[in-house]
Design a protein around this motif. Structure first.
Motif: not given
Length: 615
Positions: A103-109, A111-119
């Protein structure tokens, strides 16, 4: 190291099965019948690049996750995204299952959260601080993978449109799309452009600024000590005061110098007086000791004289013979001899002591003379020291008065300086207040302020022309760039005035030329170009939804441009990855150098692939 993206494989997962397509070559053609998932393939790649949604189709029932294996800047990764979902799970290396994967990391579409960045932070590592202007006011936002997806992907609908290949899509983002194009052409973002405040906002800010500056000027004026004096009169008074202070400092320095000399002399006299007094004390101590020694000498002489006289008296008239027998007894004879020796020794010792008494007397005389001289010197030094004390007492009050006067004058000058400084600040803020009141509503930038530099555009047009020549497009292939339409003009004819098929091929060349320009200039580019139906000009006019061919399309269809286009992509495949979605067959002569997946649809025979989700 290749900077950018390369798609290795795309997988669709369900609970029971999976379907995949592998891009084994830098140029990969996906062709075949309509309604077989070719468009879904592009939309799925876009979904894995951060598109918000991916529509379900009848064939996608049961599929709930998409996997995309990639190389990003030469490093292998596997991206998992549920269908639908707003988040990504990314693993190191190429894998088809999360089980035992690294596992490398989680990302999202969004606005980023404190721990999960935008893709975008994943795809654009090192470029997420790149600033792209959104409009002519210079309002900026960060470069995103969504903005670059318009460079990467050209859908069938967009590829035939008459809009510029770089600004197709939401017209509200046309400025942003143009500036992304400029960034790719030049490698320079818009961070140096200052944001222009809009009209109403500017007026509100201006009103607030004028109010604040007015209050500042009013407050500064109320703090003036000499409120009735102008800056010029205060400055004149201050200069005169400086002259007086300088003169006083000179006088104080002279007094301090004179006092310093007196103090130095006083110290010298005091040291000498201490030395003289110490020497007198030593002499007096020696004289006292010598007196005691003299008494000892005299007592010794008296004692020795008594011994000598006693010996003399004992020996007078004594011949040492016995009155009875006339003989001299041995014991008496020995005693007389010893008495004579004692008398002689006493006489000799008296002489030595007399000699020492003489020497002691001479020494006493000399020491006494020295004592008298030193006592005189001591008295002289005391008188001198007393006179120096008087001089000191006279100088000290003068210095105190001078220091007090200097302190008073300096305090006065400090008050002048405070007011002079206040006047300067009043003048500065009054000027700012006037400037604020007179400041006009700022104008937004002219469009040409954001145009790419001429040499970048010229190189882009040169590459575009070379591509046209390589794919054997009819004409002289002279290419210019028109900033009004933000598109090319070929042989004097704007691209958007051509038929659908010609527009499609020219749109494709636009995207390819941009990639080659970036590679030549060592400027960042995603490194992938995905084109849906660039060769639509070869459509069947009876079966195609785009209808009959226009005249320029007919001329193009008579050429072998499809062969030349695909062959050219192979020749430049070292610069990037090209994924082509088409309805036409791949020329036989190119099948050995270009990888190909064909979807046969309902006409598929045994061993042939039906579609994207029907292997």
């Amino acid at each position: 190291m290749v900077i950018g993206l390369r798609i290795q494989k795309l997988l669709f997962l369900s609970n029971n099965t999976s379907s995949s397509i592998e891009f084994s070559n830098s140029v990969h053609i996906v062709n075949g019948a309509s309604n077989t998932g070719k468009s879904l393939l592009i939309e799925a790649i876009d979904y894995m690049l951060g598109a918000e949604n991916l529509k379900k189709v009848s064939e996608s029932a049961g599929y709930n996750e998409i996997v995309m294996q990639i190389y990003l800047n030469d490093k292998p990764y596997t991206i998992f995204r549920k269908w639908p979902s707003t988040t990504f799970e990314i693993y190191n290396g190429l894998t088809e299952s999360k089980e035992n994967a690294n596992f490398y990391n989680h990302f999202k579409i969004g606005k980023p959260t404190k721990s999960v960045n935008n893709i975008s932070l994943f795809y654009l590592e090192g470029y997420t601080n790149t600033q792209i202007s959104s409009n002519l006011f210079g309002e900026k936002s960060a470069l995103t993978i969504r903005l670059l997806s318009r460079i990467i992907l050209s859908s069938e609908e967009k590829i035939i449109r008459s809009d510029s290949p770089i600004i197709v899509g939401d017209t509200s983002e046309n400025s942003k799309n143009k500036n992304v194009f400029k960034f790719l052409l030049t490698g320079k973002d818009d961070s140096n452009f200052e944001t222009v405040t809009r009209g109403n906002e500017f007026k509100s800010e201006k009103k607030g600024q004028v109010s604040v500056l007015t209050d500042i000027v009013k407050t500064l004026k109320s703090n003036l000590i000499f409120s009735d004096d102008s800056y010029e009169s205060l400055n004149e008074r201050s200069e005169k005061l400086d002259i007086t202070i300088d003169e006083l400092i000179v006088n104080i320095d002279l007094s301090q110098h004179a006092l310093s000399e007196i103090v130095s002399e006083k110290k010298k006299v005091s040291n000498e007086l201490m030395d003289v007094s110490e020497r007198i004390n030593i002499i007096q101590a020696n004289l006292a000791n010598f007196k005691i020694l003299k008494d000892i000498y005299i007592n010794d002489i008296e004692r020795l004289t008594s011994q000598e006289e006693a010996a003399f008296l004992i020996g007078i008239g004594h011949k040492g013979k016995c009155d009875v027998c006339g003989n001299i007894p041995k014991k008496i004879d020995k005693d007389l001899i010893e008495i004579n020796i004692l008398a002689e020794a006493s006489t000799a010792e008296i002489k030595k002591i007399d000699s020492k008494l003489v020497e002691l007397s001479d020494t006493n005389i000399k020491l006494d003379k020295q004592r008298i001289l030193l006592l005189s010197r001591e008295e002289s030094l005391k008188i001198k020291l007393k006179n120096l004390d008087k001089k000191t007492e006279k100088r000290v009050p003068e210095l105190k008065v001078g220091d007090h006067s200097l302190m008073t004058l300096r305090s006065e000058r400090a008050r002048f300086e405070i007011d002079l400084s206040l006047h300067e600040r009043i003048s500065f803020f009054s000027k700012k207040l006037q400037e604020a009141e007179l400041k006009p509503v700022p104008k937004k930038y002219e469009a040409k302020a954001f145009y790419p530099e001429n040499d970048a555009i010229d190189n882009f047009c040169r590459i575009y022309s070379e591509i046209l020549k390589n794919i054997k497009l009819p004409g002289t292939n002279h290419v210019e760039f028109d900033y009004k339409i933000f598109d090319v003009i070929i042989d004097g004819n704007p691209r958007n005035l051509n038929g659908k098929g010609v527009r499609a091929i020219l749109h494709s060349v636009f995207k390819i030329a941009l990639l080659l320009h970036c590679r030549q200039k060592n400027i960042y580019h995603p490194g992938v170009v995905i084109l849906d139906s660039p060769l639509v000009t070869y459509r069947d006019p009876l079966e195609s939804k785009y209808g009959e061919l226009e005249e320029d399309e007919k001329k193009l269809a008579e050429t072998k441009i499809s062969y030349h286009f695909l062959n050219y992509l192979h020749s430049i495949s070292k610069f990037g990855q090209f994924i082509i979605i088409e309805n036409i067959d791949v020329p036989e002569s190119l099948k050995s150098i270009i990888s190909n997946d064909t979807f046969y649809g309902k006409k598929a025979k045994s061993g042939q692939r039906v579609g994207l989700l029907n292997c």
